[in-house]
Structures are given as structure tokens and as C-alpha cells.
Design a protein around this motif. Structure first.
Motif, PDB file in Angstrom:
ATOM      1  N   SER A  51       0.813  -1.217   0.000  1.00 53.13           N
ATOM      2  CA  SER A  51       0.000   0.000   0.000  1.00 53.13           C
ATOM      3  C   SER A  51       0.849   1.271   0.000  1.00 53.13           C
ATOM      4  N   LEU A  52       2.075   1.171   0.506  1.00 52.70           N
ATOM      5  CA  LEU A  52       2.966   2.335   0.544  1.00 52.70           C
ATOM      6  C   LEU A  52       3.587   2.644  -0.816  1.00 52.70           C
ATOM      7  N   ILE A  53       4.184   1.614  -1.425  1.00 55.93           N
ATOM      8  CA  ILE A  53       4.966   1.865  -2.639  1.00 55.93           C
ATOM      9  C   ILE A  53       4.532   1.016  -3.831  1.00 55.93           C
ATOM     10  N   GLY A  54       3.518   0.170  -3.648  1.00 58.62           N
ATOM     11  CA  GLY A  54       3.036  -0.645  -4.759  1.00 58.62           C
ATOM     12  C   GLY A  54       4.049  -1.654  -5.260  1.00 58.62           C
ATOM     13  N   ARG A  69       4.467   4.455   8.884  1.00 59.30           N
ATOM     14  CA  ARG A  69       3.164   3.816   8.713  1.00 59.30           C
ATOM     15  C   ARG A  69       2.671   3.273  10.049  1.00 59.30           C
ATOM     16  N   ALA A  70       3.556   2.665  10.831  1.00 59.40           N
ATOM     17  CA  ALA A  70       3.161   2.138  12.140  1.00 59.40           C
ATOM     18  C   ALA A  70       2.662   3.258  13.051  1.00 59.40           C
ATOM     19  N   LYS A  71       3.326   4.397  13.013  1.00 60.24           N
ATOM     20  CA  LYS A  71       2.916   5.540  13.844  1.00 60.24           C
ATOM     21  C   LYS A  71       1.526   6.030  13.446  1.00 60.24           C
ATOM     22  N   GLN A  72       1.267   6.104  12.138  1.00 64.84           N
ATOM     23  CA  GLN A  72      -0.058   6.532  11.663  1.00 64.84           C
ATOM     24  C   GLN A  72      -1.143   5.586  12.155  1.00 64.84           C
TER      25      GLN A  72
END
Length: 231
Positions: A51-54, A69-72
Motif C-alpha cells: 500500500s505504501l509503494i506498490g 506507517r506504524a505511527k499513523q
């Protein structure tokens, strides 16, 4: 005083029964999972990279991207999250920094694996692993790096595809001796394999990863709980 997510996860680990930790990959999927009642979320490395970089999960995402991403995700929910720390993103100094950054991100736990760097998704072909001694050093480094004793360290082994079930279980036993709080033997595909791992690792919580790529091992939470699986 409000209970921390790290302390809540420890509390759940200490309670009887299994914990169903559903895989999430962004804040939206995390919010949905919390809304329908999951008490623990598992931030999937493979899903997060996609989902981040495809791209496939073959070590392309950086520690900074994954911690971000973990923090979000952790900030979007009230329940504890487990994050994928991969192989620590480098040498022991990288492992130390990764643990510090993940702990600061707000997740309750991380799993650290015995693959080489760069790593691959454990379900893929062609993975390579480090020696048990090198993984023990990673675990000891991670223990020293954490600030909150409630921050949970999960030792993951991807050794089954290369060395077999027995040697992977022996690795996990060494990882427990080194100070891992939870053990995650990967690629357990049958009831017999799961029961064997749980029996041989008695006294230590075991996390079993149920992957949709292996539909023959889509066991229910109640079955896994009956076999002694904790997460």
C-alpha cells in the motif's frame, strides 16, 4: 491514570485464551478492525509495503517508511498494535535504532526475524536466514534498546523452509532463552505442525500467522486456542 497500549497488550497476554490479531495495513483498515471489535491489530509488513509503494515485500521499504506507517496506524486506534520490524534493517546498531523508533511510534509490540538483510515476505520463495547466534544477538540488542519493559519483543523464525520444522523449533527455544517475550515460528501449515510447535515451546506464548496464500491452513481462532496458540 490511563493504561498504556503496551500494558494492555501485556495484560491480554497474561489472560487465558487466544488473542485474534487481525492484519491491517493503514489507518483506515485499522479503524475498521477496531470498530468491528478486534482487541489487537497486526500491522502486516507485506500489506504495508504494497500500500505504501506498490511493490512486493522484498526489502524495498525503508525503516523510516515502515515506522511512519506504524505511527499513523497506532495513532488512529485505541487498541494495541503489533508491528513488523523485518530483520532490523541492517546490523546491530540498526536493530537498536529500529527498536527505539518503533517503541516511540506507539505500537505495543514488534516482531524481529532471523532472515538476512534485505529480507523477503516469508511466504515467498528464495528466503535466506542468518545463524541462530546472529539472531540471538539481535534479540539481546533489542532487549537492551527498549525503554518500556511492557514493550513486547516477538522473535520470528523463517527457518522451516530451509532447515525444517525441528531445527526451527530449536531456534525458537534459543530465542526465548535470549529474552524474546513471544515466539513466532513461521509457515506452520498443518494441525500437526502447530501442535508440535506449541508443545515444544511450552511455557512461551506462540504467535501463528494464518496467511490467505495457504487456504489449507485457514483454521478458526477457537481451533488454534484449543491447540494452545496464544496469538
Amino acid at each position: 491514570m490511563k493504561q498504556t497500549k503496551q500494558a494492555r497488550f501485556r495484560e491480554l497476554l497474561a489472560q487465558p485464551g487466544a488473542i485474534a490479531a487481525v492484519g491491517v495495513y493503514d489507518a483506515l483498515t485499522a479503524r475498521i478492525a477496531q470498530k468491528v471489535g478486534f482487541e489487537v491489530l497486526h500491522i502486516t509488513g507485506n500489506g504495508s509495503v504494497g500500500s505504501l509503494i506498490g511493490k512486493p515485500d522484498i526489502g524495498l521499504a525503508t525503516m523510516t517508511e515502515m515506522v511512519g506507517r506504524a505511527k499513523q496506524i497506532a495513532a488512529s486506534v485505541d487498541v494495541p498494535c503489533i508491528a513488523d520490524c523485518d530483520a532490523g534493517y541492517g546490523d546491530l546498531q540498526n536493530v537498536k535504532r529500529a527498536v527505539e523508533e518503533y517503541e516511540a511510534s506507539g505500537v505495543a509490540a514488534i516482531h524481529l526475524e532471523d532472515q538476512t538483510t534485505p529480507k523477503k515476505c516469508g511466504a515467498m520463495a528464495g528466503i535466506t536466514i542468518v545463524s541462530p547466534e546472529e539472531m540471538v544477538d539481535r534479540i539481546k540488542t533489542a532487549r537492551l534498546a527498549r525503554q518500556n519493559p511492557d514493550f513486547t519483543l516477538i522473535a520470528r523464525s523463517d527457518a522451516k523452509k530451509i532447515e525444517g520444522l525441528g531445527p526451527m523449533i530449536k531456534r525458537c527455544q534459543r530465542y526465548a532463552e535470549a529474552g524474546a517475550d513471544v515466539l513466532m515460528p513461521e509457515c506452520l501449515y498443518t494441525e500437526e505442525e502447530i501442535k508440535t510447535a506449541v508443545k515444544e515451546l511450552e511455557g512461551h506464548p506462540v504467535l501463528v500467522d494464518i496467511c490467505e496464500l495457504n487456504r489449507e491452513c485457514m483454521f478458526s481462532v477457537w481451533q488454534l486456542e484449543d491447540w494452545g496458540v496464544k496469538i
